[in-house]
Design an enzyme around this catalytic site. Structure first.
Site, PDB file in Angstrom:
ATOM      1  N   ASP A  28       0.792  -1.254   0.000  1.00 13.59           N
ATOM      2  CA  ASP A  28       0.000   0.000   0.000  1.00 13.59           C
ATOM      3  C   ASP A  28       0.820   1.297   0.000  1.00 13.59           C
ATOM      4  OD1 ASP A  28      -1.954  -1.909   0.222  1.00 13.59           O
ATOM      5  OD2 ASP A  28      -2.683  -1.295   2.188  1.00 13.59           O
ATOM      6  N   GLU A  76      -4.533  -0.775  -1.422  1.00 13.71           N
ATOM      7  CA  GLU A  76      -5.824  -0.830  -0.728  1.00 13.71           C
ATOM      8  C   GLU A  76      -6.772   0.058  -1.515  1.00 13.71           C
ATOM      9  OE1 GLU A  76      -5.732   0.020   3.448  1.00 13.71           O
ATOM     10  OE2 GLU A  76      -7.903   0.093   3.598  1.00 13.71           O
ATOM     11  N   LYS A 133      -6.658  -4.674  -3.128  1.00 13.21           N
ATOM     12  CA  LYS A 133      -7.275  -5.391  -2.005  1.00 13.21           C
ATOM     13  C   LYS A 133      -8.271  -4.484  -1.291  1.00 13.21           C
ATOM     14  CE  LYS A 133      -3.502  -4.388   1.291  1.00 13.21           C
ATOM     15  NZ  LYS A 133      -4.258  -3.565   2.222  1.00 13.21           N
ATOM     16  N   LYS A 136      -7.686  -4.970   4.892  1.00 11.33           N
ATOM     17  CA  LYS A 136      -6.377  -4.658   5.458  1.00 11.33           C
ATOM     18  C   LYS A 136      -5.391  -5.765   5.123  1.00 11.33           C
ATOM     19  CE  LYS A 136      -8.538  -1.732   8.871  1.00 11.33           C
ATOM     20  NZ  LYS A 136      -9.854  -1.782   8.166  1.00 11.33           N
ATOM     21  N   VAL A 161       3.312   0.254   4.142  1.00 11.72           N
ATOM     22  CA  VAL A 161       2.592   0.997   5.190  1.00 11.72           C
ATOM     23  C   VAL A 161       1.161   0.468   5.311  1.00 11.72           C
ATOM     24  CG1 VAL A 161       3.966   3.068   4.847  1.00 11.72           C
ATOM     25  CG2 VAL A 161       1.853   2.806   3.525  1.00 11.72           C
ATOM     26  N   THR A 162       0.551   0.737   6.488  1.00 14.93           N
ATOM     27  CA  THR A 162       1.210   1.152   7.699  1.00 14.93           C
ATOM     28  C   THR A 162       1.584  -0.085   8.507  1.00 14.93           C
ATOM     29  OG1 THR A 162      -0.880   1.322   8.952  1.00 14.93           O
ATOM     30  CG2 THR A 162      -0.110   3.304   7.836  1.00 14.93           C
ATOM     31  N   CYS A 166      -2.081  -2.537   7.749  1.00 21.08           N
ATOM     32  CA  CYS A 166      -2.097  -3.483   6.630  1.00 21.08           C
ATOM     33  C   CYS A 166      -0.863  -4.374   6.563  1.00 21.08           C
ATOM     34  CB  CYS A 166      -2.313  -2.727   5.322  1.00 21.08           C
ATOM     35  SG  CYS A 166      -3.987  -2.058   5.239  1.00 21.08           S
ATOM     36  N   GLN A 206       7.677 -14.128  21.466  1.00 19.27           N
ATOM     37  CA  GLN A 206       7.312 -15.543  21.618  1.00 19.27           C
ATOM     38  C   GLN A 206       7.958 -16.411  20.528  1.00 19.27           C
ATOM     39  OE1 GLN A 206       3.000 -15.917  22.974  1.00 19.27           O
ATOM     40  NE2 GLN A 206       3.005 -13.906  21.988  1.00 19.27           N
TER      41      GLN A 206
HETATM   42  C1  C5J Z   1      -3.023   0.574   5.598  1.00 15.58           C
HETATM   43  C2  C5J Z   1      -4.748   1.814   6.742  1.00 15.58           C
HETATM   44  N1  C5J Z   1      -2.534   0.368   4.365  1.00 15.58           N
HETATM   45  N2  C5J Z   1      -3.912   2.243   7.686  1.00 15.58           N
HETATM   46  N3  C5J Z   1      -4.285   1.092   5.691  1.00 15.58           N
HETATM   47  O1  C5J Z   1      -2.370   0.338   6.583  1.00 15.58           O
HETATM   48  O2  C5J Z   1      -5.916   2.101   6.809  1.00 15.58           O
END
Ligand code: C5J
Length: 226
Positions: A28, A76, A133, A136, A161-162, A166, A206
């Site tokens: 993204d 996205e 997509k 997320k 990102v972020t 996502c 973990q």
């Molecule tokens: C992504 C968002 N790409 N933060 N989308 O992380 O809404």
């Protein structure tokens, strides 16, 4: 493709990369998240923070391209009629503009609009996969798994990102599907520094419950790019 395995210094322990079988997945890196006037800004975020991930992602992209290793970009985005955008996603908070509303870069997060394009420094090239997509996670309601399986990809190296939304969601989906995933620290960013830091810790906690993290220098060094 070569069968020699490469060891990347990583957390929580070294990551064994199988050249040619590890796709670079860039999540993204779209104008809507990174530039003023887009979706990220409409939510009140300081979008300039995300720009730090562009150059490290570009270096990874160049290294993968040079070796002809698989590259996958995600965007996205939603259909123009928003049929793939549930109210649970669109009707959050009270931003000045919501998904689908017009803005300076076209309709927010709508496929084909200027804002949904990937930033020029990372623009996909022919032969690279581009997945649009609606969610997320990049595996949700997409052909991502089928594409990777058809190409024999077994490992995923992440940028984008972020970090906590996502990127992390897709890494968790990947883990559930059996992919060994590594996130390159400098090639990912968040609007919230504390969330980025926490996500890196969550991934490696973990014994690597989600996957691995590594620095850009360690990844590039291990593949012979430094
Ligand atoms: C992504 C968002 N790409 N933060 N989308 O992380 O809404």
């Amino acid at each position: 493709m070569t069968s020699t395995m490469l060891q990347i210094p990583a957390r929580p322990f070294p990551y064994t990369l199988r050249p040619g079988l590890a796709a670079l997945v860039i999540i993204d890196m779209q104008r809507d998240f990174i530039e003023p006037g887009g979706f990220g800004a409409s939510l009140g975020n300081d979008v300039s923070r995300l720009q730090a991930a562009i150059e490290p992602s570009r270096q990874l992209l160049e290294a993968w391209r040079k070796r002809r290793w698989p590259v996958l970009h995600t965007r996205e985005s939603h259909a123009p009629d928003l049929s793939d955008c549930p109210p649970a996603k669109r009707e959050r908070g009270s931003p000045p503009r919501r998904i689908g509303d017009p803005g300076p870069m076209g309709r927010l997060l709508v496929r084909g609009e200027p804002g949904s394009e990937i930033v020029p420094a990372l623009a996909p090239r022919s032969g690279e996969w581009v997945i649009d997509k609606p969610g997320k996670g990049a595996f949700h309601a997409t052909s991502m798994q089928a594409l990777l399986e058809a190409a024999g990809v077994t490992q995923l190296v992440f940028a984008g990102v972020t970090t906590e939304v996502c990127v992390q969601t897709t890494m968790r989906e990947a883990n559930d599907r059996g992919y060994d995933s590594l996130l390159v620290e400098e090639a990912t960013e968040s609007y919230f520094p504390a969330y980025k830091a926490a996500t890196l810790e969550m991934i490696v906690a973990q014994g690597g419950i989600v996957g691995w993290t590594a620095t850009l220098a360690d990844v590039l060094g291990a593949i012979g790019e430094s």
